[in-house]
Write a protein that holds these residues in place. Structure first.
Motif, PDB file in Angstrom:
ATOM      1  N   LEU B 583       0.535  -1.107   0.180  1.00  0.00           N
ATOM      2  CA  LEU B 583       0.015  -0.024   0.292  1.00  0.00           C
ATOM      3  C   LEU B 583       1.045   1.626  -0.215  1.00  0.00           C
ATOM      4  O   LEU B 583       0.618   2.637  -0.826  1.00  0.00           O
ATOM      5  CB  LEU B 583      -1.056  -0.127   1.479  1.00  0.00           C
ATOM      6  N   GLY B 584       2.266   1.063   0.088  1.00  0.00           N
ATOM      7  CA  GLY B 584       2.790   2.403   0.967  1.00  0.00           C
ATOM      8  C   GLY B 584       3.897   2.607  -0.563  1.00  0.00           C
ATOM      9  O   GLY B 584       3.972   3.834  -0.533  1.00  0.00           O
ATOM     10  N   ALA B 585       3.876   1.953  -1.747  1.00  0.00           N
ATOM     11  CA  ALA B 585       4.513   1.998  -2.332  1.00  0.00           C
ATOM     12  C   ALA B 585       2.960   2.214  -3.392  1.00  0.00           C
ATOM     13  O   ALA B 585       3.382   2.359  -5.079  1.00  0.00           O
ATOM     14  CB  ALA B 585       5.128   0.575  -3.057  1.00  0.00           C
ATOM     15  N   ARG B 586       2.068   2.099  -3.456  1.00  0.00           N
ATOM     16  CA  ARG B 586       1.186   3.124  -4.646  1.00  0.00           C
ATOM     17  C   ARG B 586       1.685   3.954  -5.233  1.00  0.00           C
ATOM     18  O   ARG B 586       1.165   4.942  -7.036  1.00  0.00           O
ATOM     19  CB  ARG B 586      -0.703   2.836  -4.157  1.00  0.00           C
ATOM     20  N   ARG B 592      -3.558   0.041 -12.612  1.00  0.00           N
ATOM     21  CA  ARG B 592      -3.483  -1.208 -12.836  1.00  0.00           C
ATOM     22  C   ARG B 592      -3.334  -1.726 -11.564  1.00  0.00           C
ATOM     23  O   ARG B 592      -3.702  -2.475 -10.597  1.00  0.00           O
ATOM     24  CB  ARG B 592      -3.678  -2.479 -13.994  1.00  0.00           C
ATOM     25  N   ALA B 593      -1.995  -1.539 -11.308  1.00  0.00           N
ATOM     26  CA  ALA B 593      -1.464  -1.846  -9.620  1.00  0.00           C
ATOM     27  C   ALA B 593      -1.848  -1.544  -8.698  1.00  0.00           C
ATOM     28  O   ALA B 593      -2.227  -2.570  -8.241  1.00  0.00           O
ATOM     29  CB  ALA B 593      -0.039  -1.855 -10.057  1.00  0.00           C
ATOM     30  N   VAL B 594      -2.239   0.012  -8.944  1.00  0.00           N
ATOM     31  CA  VAL B 594      -2.969   1.039  -8.136  1.00  0.00           C
ATOM     32  C   VAL B 594      -4.716   0.079  -7.842  1.00  0.00           C
ATOM     33  O   VAL B 594      -4.413  -0.263  -6.144  1.00  0.00           O
ATOM     34  CB  VAL B 594      -3.111   2.510  -8.164  1.00  0.00           C
ATOM     35  N   ASN B 598      -5.658  -1.430  -4.398  1.00  0.00           N
ATOM     36  CA  ASN B 598      -6.690  -0.665  -3.500  1.00  0.00           C
ATOM     37  C   ASN B 598      -7.181  -2.876  -2.909  1.00  0.00           C
ATOM     38  O   ASN B 598      -8.238  -2.113  -2.222  1.00  0.00           O
ATOM     39  CB  ASN B 598      -7.455   0.192  -4.724  1.00  0.00           C
ATOM     40  N   ASP B 599      -7.576  -3.276  -3.989  1.00  0.00           N
ATOM     41  CA  ASP B 599      -7.937  -4.368  -3.285  1.00  0.00           C
ATOM     42  C   ASP B 599      -7.444  -4.812  -1.619  1.00  0.00           C
ATOM     43  O   ASP B 599      -8.135  -5.688  -1.236  1.00  0.00           O
ATOM     44  CB  ASP B 599      -7.930  -5.301  -3.897  1.00  0.00           C
ATOM     45  N   LEU B 600      -6.351  -4.282  -1.364  1.00  0.00           N
ATOM     46  CA  LEU B 600      -5.599  -4.736  -0.276  1.00  0.00           C
ATOM     47  C   LEU B 600      -6.011  -4.468   1.628  1.00  0.00           C
ATOM     48  O   LEU B 600      -6.291  -4.396   1.772  1.00  0.00           O
ATOM     49  CB  LEU B 600      -4.291  -5.127  -1.021  1.00  0.00           C
ATOM     50  N   ILE B 674       7.401  -4.648  -7.165  1.00  0.00           N
ATOM     51  CA  ILE B 674       5.904  -4.429  -5.884  1.00  0.00           C
ATOM     52  C   ILE B 674       4.678  -4.758  -7.391  1.00  0.00           C
ATOM     53  O   ILE B 674       4.125  -4.944  -7.371  1.00  0.00           O
ATOM     54  CB  ILE B 674       6.468  -3.562  -5.085  1.00  0.00           C
ATOM     55  N   ALA B 675       5.398  -2.945  -8.089  1.00  0.00           N
ATOM     56  CA  ALA B 675       4.110  -2.904  -8.952  1.00  0.00           C
ATOM     57  C   ALA B 675       4.056  -3.474 -10.012  1.00  0.00           C
ATOM     58  O   ALA B 675       3.217  -4.512 -10.319  1.00  0.00           O
ATOM     59  CB  ALA B 675       4.522  -1.161  -9.321  1.00  0.00           C
ATOM     60  N   ARG B 676       5.216  -4.415 -10.481  1.00  0.00           N
ATOM     61  CA  ARG B 676       5.280  -5.058 -12.022  1.00  0.00           C
ATOM     62  C   ARG B 676       4.830  -6.381 -11.436  1.00  0.00           C
ATOM     63  O   ARG B 676       4.038  -7.344 -11.842  1.00  0.00           O
ATOM     64  CB  ARG B 676       6.798  -5.483 -12.494  1.00  0.00           C
ATOM     65  N   ALA B 677       4.708  -7.402 -10.194  1.00  0.00           N
ATOM     66  CA  ALA B 677       4.429  -7.885  -9.641  1.00  0.00           C
ATOM     67  C   ALA B 677       3.174  -7.956  -8.917  1.00  0.00           C
ATOM     68  O   ALA B 677       2.113  -8.904  -9.839  1.00  0.00           O
ATOM     69  CB  ALA B 677       4.884  -8.516  -7.905  1.00  0.00           C
TER      70      ALA B 677
END
Lengths: 125, 799
Positions: B583-586, B592-594, B598-600, B674-677
């Protein structure tokens, strides 16, 4: 054959084929014998089909009788499974469950092909 | 033409594959259908005496007998009735004769023949034969064979077209060896060496450390009962090139990856806890255990009740072994989890042809030429070699010797028999002292209110030049490094000398709260003995302690229902650790990653089937691991099987050198990874059409044949690899048995993931699976009323 002496095996077979009552009796008897023997070995499905087919006066009807025998074997098998409570399990086996259906449905008529080796009684008279 | 058709039809049936198919699948006579219509004979005459078998509604048998011989004969009989193919498959795997039955398993056969588990099992039987436990094993084998001769063979034998050999006591010993191997056959040493070879010792120390940094060992207080020895160092080796040999990193990695295939899947572990009466509502102890093993069709365990005039025991057995391994008797209850002790060492040698140097002398390998029969293929001839340490494992030019405690005779069968008959804690401890393999965390509680914890199993004290050393390195076998005094591969060891004394193994008398989940048993500085090369991550252990501690601190009694809630707890501490990082890396992520991150947000970290957050997190962890380690490992020629676990992966800080100064490739920012994953995760969710965790997290328990109808149905379930409620979708492992033992007079509760009966046509083939998936249990109560399903009558008949 016109010169077949009365009372020979072939003449008796023709007599049986042309008498509806005896034909059905023979069919049931042959089918029951075939099914009984099929509990010992699968080749009895061919034998049963052949015996059933011989009871019928035409080749086409013999094939139908062979198919009927195959269906009867399937029915007996299904009943046996149903009584054991495993019919649904076999039905869920996909290809493996289809094999016991296919074998008698093919084997019965295939055995009845034997009937084609003998001319129809109507053709001989 | 008709004659040709007829001749063709009949002729075709004479062709072997077709005839064989008809023999098996023709209705009424086909061998496959014999088992669909047969029932187990109701009366059996045996020379072993009278016994009865009654089944409950879930096909769990209660075997009642007048004496041990008749009891275990009947146990063997019902094992064979319900699990004969499973038993045969295990012995084939362990003997290295799998390919003869199923083909395509030649590599497995090569490995198992190189290890020569059969000789180890024979050594076990040589020791056990003539003892009361040996008599029980013999009676059990006779029971197996009695069933085998009376009953149609299970459908699997019909499909494969072979008949099993007679069951022997050595086969029962092979079952024991298989379990021991699965739990302690660990080539971590080779894996670490392969990583160190490829990435350097310093990096290996970071991503494959021997110890994980946490503060929730099983024995939380260093002052607890664990005795202090004075003879062993715990000093670990510095990772780096192996001490012997000059193999290339690629050869090291190839051997490690190959051997990983013969270890049990990653994450094999278990949970157990024991709660003293001072914390319970009833004032009596509570005990819980759920071993996490590979989930199979049929299940690993076979549940049953044994009733003798002088004792009753209920729980689970291994099919092929007569005794109840986990369960309860009139006096108490017990359970096991894997302890992670280091009982396997690897050696390299100076080799010259068929000789290897051992100290000052050159010795010939003990060699044997064996032929592996392959069904549907060409036979394969192999040469197996042994050294003074045990088998020489050979793969693509790399050769290592292996010493493993399981290669020698053990007293485990005696121990488990004694545990079944124990009348309280002291006898149980005495029994555990002979539980030589596998090394386990044993928890025990009795109806008198006593509780106990003890590490079991022979743990070697390795010595180099007389000095005790740690076993976390590849030893130079030629220099006689890492010798095990007392060890006798394929023979009977000196049980008393050369091993950590039972009294000095980690233990705790009268624990009031104790939880084991394969985490570190005890802090290294609290034990003078080297115990383990590595333990599992503490996700589950910490959570169990957290839940039990919280209840005790609130001064609320721990009830049976609470213990059950703990066993079904699906809170994932991995998520607690890493979701805030995601969440801190958003801020640096794409749309798409964001959206997925957000689902988390707001998710309570429960790995429940209806949770979206659980779905995202579970899939994310695998993609993240792949993104973090994949590029570097691939560049270094390391297999994915060597990837670090979740603890290392998720604890790698943003400023870790792995990201900023990697051993290979370009530096990366963790936030980017993280974003790519997350994008990878979004792709997978989209491709698979998942909505919630239950769409993904479904039981996927398959039959070894891979045939759909033989595999279990798929049900959504809760839990993950890191939760107490344990299910590991990817590795097909999880809670293989759930036991909630209570010693207050009310029945204990259990469930297995599947059904007790391995016969596909049985009503009990998978009848517990739904309950297992939904977190339901059945009462562990013997069936003592009603007409027996099987009666064993004394007489001269076979067996």
């Amino acid at each position: 054959m016109p010169d077949d002496p009365p009372g020979t095996a072939l003449q008796r077979l023709y007599a049986l084929q042309t008498d509806p009552t005896n034909r059905w009796r023979a069919t049931v008897l042959a089918g029951a014998l075939g099914a009984l023997l099929a509990t010992v070995h699968w080749s009895a499905i061919l034998v049963g089909g052949a015996l059933v087919g011989l009871a019928w006066p035409t080749f086409r009807r013999a094939l139908l009788a062979g198919l009927g025998f195959g269906i009867a074997v399937v029915a007996v098998f299904a009943l046996e499974l149903a009584l054991a409570g495993t019919l649904s399990n076999v039905a869920a086996m996909g290809m493996f469950g289809a094999l016991p259906l296919a074998v008698p449905l093919v084997g019965g008529p295939l055995g009845a092909v034997v009937r084609g080796l003998f001319p129809d009684s109507s053709a001989r008279n | 033409m008709l004659a040709a058709l007829l001749a063709g039809g009949v002729g075709a049936s004479a062709v072997d594959p077709i005839r064989s198919g008809l023999d098996r699948f023709a209705p009424l006579s086909g061998g496959v259908w014999e088992t669909a219509t047969a029932s187990v004979p109701e009366t059996v005459t045996t020379p072993h005496g009278e016994a009865t078998v009654r089944y409950d509604d879930e096909g769990v048998p209660t075997v009642a007998a007048d004496n041990e011989a008749s009891l275990y004969f009947a146990v063997g009989y019902v094992h064979a009735a319900d699990r004969l193919f499973q038993m045969d498959l295990i012995r084939r795997r362990m003997r290295g004769t799998l390919a003869a039955a199923v083909g395509q398993q030649v590599e497995s056969d090569i490995f198992h023949r190189q290890m020569d588990y059969t000789a180890a099992a024979q050594a076990n039987w040589d020791y056990l034969s003539g003892t009361p436990a040996g008599d029980a094993v013999e009676a059990h084998a006779a029971g197996v064979n009695a069933l085998r001769e009376r009953q149609p063979l299970p459908i699997e034998f019909q499909l494969l077209g072979y008949e099993p050999d007679r069951w022997t006591p050595v086969d029962s010993m092979l079952i024991e060896k298989q379990i021991s191997w699965g739990l302690t056959g660990d080539f971590s040493t080779l894996r670490r060496a392969a990583i160190a070879d490829a990435l350097g010792g310093e990096t290996a120390e970071r991503i494959a450390p021997r110890r994980l940094d946490h503060d929730v060992p099983i024995l939380r207080s260093a002052s607890e009962d664990s005795a202090r020895g004075d003879a062993t160092t715990t000093e670990a080796a510095t990772l780096g090139a192996p001490t012997g040999g000059d193999d290339s990193p690629a050869e090291s990695a190839a051997l490690a990856a190959w051997l990983t295939g013969f270890e049990w899947p990653d994450g094999i572990g278990s949970n157990s806890w024991v709660v003293g009466g001072e914390h319970t509502e009833s004032g009596r102890p509570l005990l819980a255990n759920d071993p996490h093993l590979t989930l199979l069709v049929p299940p690993v365990w076979y549940e049953m009740h044994h009733e003798l005039p002088d004792h009753s025991v209920s729980g689970v057995t291994f099919p092929g072994q007569p005794f109840v391994v986990i369960g309860e008797n009139d006096a108490g209850a017990w359970g096991f989890t894997n302890a992670g002790m280091d009982v396997l060492d690897v050696y390299e040698y100076e080799i010259d042809g068929e000789q290897y140097r051992y100290g000052d002398e050159w010795r010939e390998f003990e060699t044997a030429t064996e032929t592996i029969e392959v069904s549907g293929g060409d036979d394969r001839e192999i040469t197996t070699r042994k050294t003074v340490h045990g088998p020489l494992i050979e793969r693509q030019g790399r050769r290592v010797g292996v010493a493993w405690t399981g290669l020698q005779a053990c007293r485990t069968a005696e121990a488990v028999r004694a545990l079944n008959r124990s009348d309280g804690r002291e006898e149980a401890i005495e029994a555990l002292s002979r539980f030589d393999q596998p090394t386990q965390n044993a928890v025990y509680a009795d109806r008198e209110g006593n509780t106990h914890y003890h590490v079991t199993g022979l743990v070697p004290i390795r010595r180099t030049d007389g000095e005790a050393v740690a076993g976390d390195r590849i030893f130079d076998g030629s220099a006689r490094e890492g010798e095990w005094p007392g060890y006798e591969p394929y023979g009977e060891p000196d049980f008393e000398d050369g091993w950590i004394p039972f009294e000095e193994k980690p233990s705790l008398r009268d624990p009031d709260l104790l939880a084991t989940a394969n985490q570190r048993v005890i802090d290294d500085d609290a034990s003078d003995y080297y115990l383990s090369e590595g333990y599992s991550a503490p996700w589950r252990g910490a959570r169990i302690y957290e839940l039990l501690d919280a209840r005790a601190a609130a001064d609320e009694p721990i009830t049976h229902a609470y213990s059950r809630a703990v066993q079904l707890d699906s809170y994932d501490r991995r998520a607690e650790l890493f979701v805030p990082e995601i969440l801190g890396a958003r801020s640096g992520m794409g749309e798409r990653a964001v959206a997925l991150a957000n689902d988390l947000d707001g998710w309570d970290y429960a790995m429940d089937r209806d949770e979206r957050g659980a779905l995202v997190f579970e899939l994310f962890t695998d993609h993240y691991r792949q993104r973090v380690f994949g590029p570097v490992f691939e560049a270094a020629g390391l297999d994915e099987s060597l990837f670090p676990g979740d603890w290392i992966t998720l604890n790698l800080a943003a400023d870790d050198p792995w990201f900023r100064d990697p051993p290979a490739g370009e530096p990366r920012e963790r936030a980017q990874v993280i974003a790519r994953a997350l994008v990878d995760t979004a792709d997978e969710i989209e491709d698979e059409g998942y909505e919630t965790y239950g769409d993904y997290n479904r039981t996927a328990i398959d039959h070894p044949f891979g045939l759909g109808f033989l595999s279990y149905p798929e049900y959504p379930t809760d839990g993950s690899a890191a939760t107490v409620r344990n299910y590991r979708k990817e590795s097909g492992a999880g809670s293989s048995y759930r036991l909630l033992a209570r010693l207050d007079g009310d029945p204990s509760q259990t469930v297995i993931p599947g059904g007790n009966n391995g016969d596909y046509f049985s009503d009990h083939y998978a009848d517990q699976l739904r309950a297992w998936a939904d977190g339901e249990y059945s009462s562990l109560v013997p069936t003592t009323e009603g007409e027996p399903a099987i009666r064993f009558r004394g007489g001269d008949r076979d067996a």
